[in-house]
Design a protein around this motif. Structure first.
Motif, PDB file in Angstrom:
ATOM      1  N   TYR A 182      42.747  46.928  48.827  1.00 27.38           N
ATOM      2  CA  TYR A 182      42.771  47.520  47.494  1.00 27.38           C
ATOM      3  C   TYR A 182      43.127  46.446  46.465  1.00 27.38           C
ATOM      4  N   PRO A 183      42.496  46.473  45.289  1.00 30.22           N
ATOM      5  CA  PRO A 183      42.751  45.442  44.278  1.00 30.22           C
ATOM      6  C   PRO A 183      44.232  45.269  43.946  1.00 30.22           C
ATOM      7  N   ALA A 184      44.961  46.382  43.852  1.00 30.25           N
ATOM      8  CA  ALA A 184      46.372  46.303  43.463  1.00 30.25           C
ATOM      9  C   ALA A 184      47.215  45.542  44.482  1.00 30.25           C
ATOM     10  N   MET A 237      40.476  59.330  39.331  1.00 33.16           N
ATOM     11  CA  MET A 237      40.543  59.140  40.776  1.00 33.16           C
ATOM     12  C   MET A 237      41.968  58.906  41.273  1.00 33.16           C
ATOM     13  N   HIS A 238      42.907  58.804  40.324  1.00 31.05           N
ATOM     14  CA  HIS A 238      44.311  58.497  40.640  1.00 31.05           C
ATOM     15  C   HIS A 238      44.456  57.108  41.266  1.00 31.05           C
ATOM     16  N   ARG A 239      43.635  56.194  40.790  1.00 32.61           N
ATOM     17  CA  ARG A 239      43.750  54.809  41.244  1.00 32.61           C
ATOM     18  C   ARG A 239      44.519  54.009  40.193  1.00 32.61           C
ATOM     19  N   PRO A 240      45.365  53.073  40.629  1.00 35.20           N
ATOM     20  CA  PRO A 240      46.217  52.336  39.689  1.00 35.20           C
ATOM     21  C   PRO A 240      45.499  51.198  38.971  1.00 35.20           C
ATOM     22  N   ASP A 241      44.254  50.943  39.310  1.00 31.56           N
ATOM     23  CA  ASP A 241      43.545  49.790  38.774  1.00 31.56           C
ATOM     24  C   ASP A 241      42.998  50.062  37.373  1.00 31.56           C
ATOM     25  N   THR A 242      42.658  48.981  36.685  1.00 32.15           N
ATOM     26  CA  THR A 242      41.964  49.063  35.401  1.00 32.15           C
ATOM     27  C   THR A 242      40.756  48.142  35.453  1.00 32.15           C
ATOM     28  N   GLY A 243      39.803  48.404  34.593  1.00 36.35           N
ATOM     29  CA  GLY A 243      38.616  47.565  34.560  1.00 36.35           C
ATOM     30  C   GLY A 243      38.959  46.112  34.256  1.00 36.35           C
ATOM     31  N   ASP A 244      39.829  45.883  33.276  1.00 41.74           N
ATOM     32  CA  ASP A 244      40.209  44.514  32.934  1.00 41.74           C
ATOM     33  C   ASP A 244      40.946  43.847  34.088  1.00 41.74           C
ATOM     34  N   ARG A 263      38.427  42.754  36.677  1.00 40.30           N
ATOM     35  CA  ARG A 263      37.698  41.566  36.221  1.00 40.30           C
ATOM     36  C   ARG A 263      38.560  40.312  36.362  1.00 40.30           C
ATOM     37  N   ARG A 264      39.839  40.423  35.977  1.00 39.87           N
ATOM     38  CA  ARG A 264      40.734  39.262  36.093  1.00 39.87           C
ATOM     39  C   ARG A 264      40.915  38.861  37.555  1.00 39.87           C
ATOM     40  N   LEU A 265      40.970  39.840  38.441  1.00 33.44           N
ATOM     41  CA  LEU A 265      41.118  39.548  39.866  1.00 33.44           C
ATOM     42  C   LEU A 265      39.917  38.772  40.389  1.00 33.44           C
ATOM     43  N   ILE A 266      38.719  39.208  40.036  1.00 29.17           N
ATOM     44  CA  ILE A 266      37.511  38.516  40.495  1.00 29.17           C
ATOM     45  C   ILE A 266      37.482  37.088  39.961  1.00 29.17           C
ATOM     46  N   GLU A 267      37.842  36.911  38.711  1.00 28.86           N
ATOM     47  CA  GLU A 267      37.880  35.570  38.138  1.00 28.86           C
ATOM     48  C   GLU A 267      38.903  34.693  38.850  1.00 28.86           C
ATOM     49  N   ALA A 268      40.071  35.268  39.169  1.00 30.68           N
ATOM     50  CA  ALA A 268      41.121  34.509  39.853  1.00 30.68           C
ATOM     51  C   ALA A 268      40.677  34.111  41.255  1.00 30.68           C
ATOM     52  N   LEU A 269      40.024  35.000  41.954  1.00 23.35           N
ATOM     53  CA  LEU A 269      39.554  34.704  43.306  1.00 23.35           C
ATOM     54  C   LEU A 269      38.528  33.585  43.298  1.00 23.35           C
ATOM     55  N   ARG A 270      37.571  33.648  42.390  1.00 26.32           N
ATOM     56  CA  ARG A 270      36.528  32.631  42.353  1.00 26.32           C
ATOM     57  C   ARG A 270      37.036  31.297  41.819  1.00 26.32           C
ATOM     58  N   ARG A 271      38.073  31.352  41.004  1.00 28.37           N
ATOM     59  CA  ARG A 271      38.674  30.104  40.520  1.00 28.37           C
ATOM     60  C   ARG A 271      39.438  29.406  41.652  1.00 28.37           C
ATOM     61  N   LEU A 324      32.323  38.003  48.242  1.00 23.61           N
ATOM     62  CA  LEU A 324      32.983  39.261  47.866  1.00 23.61           C
ATOM     63  C   LEU A 324      32.078  40.452  48.162  1.00 23.61           C
ATOM     64  N   ARG A 325      32.655  41.426  48.835  1.00 21.53           N
ATOM     65  CA  ARG A 325      31.985  42.703  49.088  1.00 21.53           C
ATOM     66  C   ARG A 325      32.803  43.793  48.411  1.00 21.53           C
ATOM     67  N   THR A 326      32.120  44.833  47.926  1.00 20.10           N
ATOM     68  CA  THR A 326      32.824  45.963  47.351  1.00 20.10           C
ATOM     69  C   THR A 326      32.117  47.259  47.690  1.00 20.10           C
TER      70      THR A 326
END
Length: 216
Positions: free
Chosen positions: A13-15, A50-57, A60-68, A75-77
């Motif tokens: 999970y992203p969080a 959906m009661h998920r703690p994530d946000t769109g921003d 996006r920041r997570l994907i940028e951090a991973l690729r950096r 990445l699969r989703t």
């Protein structure tokens, strides 16, 4: 006993992905540079429903951090369309996000109103026809991305784990960016190999979601 060579992290999970985990994956010699991150959606309102703690921003920041931190990460989703209340605008936001994120692999499913669940009782249920249209559009979008990514690998050298040898004599295996049973495979077009062994290969062609490789 065979020496453990690959560790693959699935369904994170992203969080739960923080800087420590990213650094660990980046430095590990055995953890492959592949993460399966089921984000479900990118609209803040849909994620909240959906009661998920994530946000769109945040996603996006997570994907940028991973690729950096890990430039060669795959990445699969997994995404969901047709959650109650999903509007045309929110679905368009999801399409824009997929085009931006350029996931290597992506699965998508339609929301199903499971009897007895809170989501099944929610108002503004999306008609099945609209759900299917959205799923088809999203998967067409991802297909173009996945095929283009495979084409870009032509000429690369990949270490492959051999999974099987078919009756046609072709070996099938996977490089680190292909998880068993859910992703494409490497079709080893020449050279003998034994299942369970690692071999060095070169990508010579792309075949939709699969790669054609030759043993070096």
């Amino acid at each position: 006993m065979a020496r453990l060579a690959w560790l693959r992290l699935m369904y994170l999970y992203p969080a739960g992905i923080d800087a420590t985990l990213i650094e660990t994956v980046a430095r590990s010699e055995k953890t492959v540079h592949y993460l399966d991150i089921p984000i479900q959606h990118v609209s803040d309102n849909v994620l909240k429903s959906m009661h998920r703690p994530d946000t769109g921003d945040g996603i996006r920041r997570l994907i940028e951090a991973l690729r950096r931190a890990i430039p060669d990460i795959v990445l699969r989703t997994t995404l969901m369309v047709g959650f109650p209340g999903e509007s045309d605008r929110q679905f368009a936001e999801l399409i824009d996000f997929v085009e931006w994120a350029r996931f290597d692999a992506l699965g998508c499913f339609r929301f199903y109103p499971e009897e007895g669940t809170q989501a099944a009782r929610m108002s503004a249920q999306v008609p099945d026809e609209i759900k299917q249209q959205r799923l088809d559009e999203l998967m067409r979008t991802q297909q173009k991305i996945a095929f283009a990514k495979n084409e870009s690998r032509i000429g690369e050298t990949l270490r492959c784990l051999v999974d099987s040898v078919g009756p046609d004599g072709l070996c099938r295996g996977r490089f680190y960016g292909q998880a068993p049973d859910i992703d494409g495979v490497c079709i080893i077009r020449s050279g003998r190999a034994q299942p369970g062994r690692f071999i060095e290969t070169k990508v010579v062609a792309a075949q939709d979601y699969d790669l054609l490789v030759e043993r070096i």
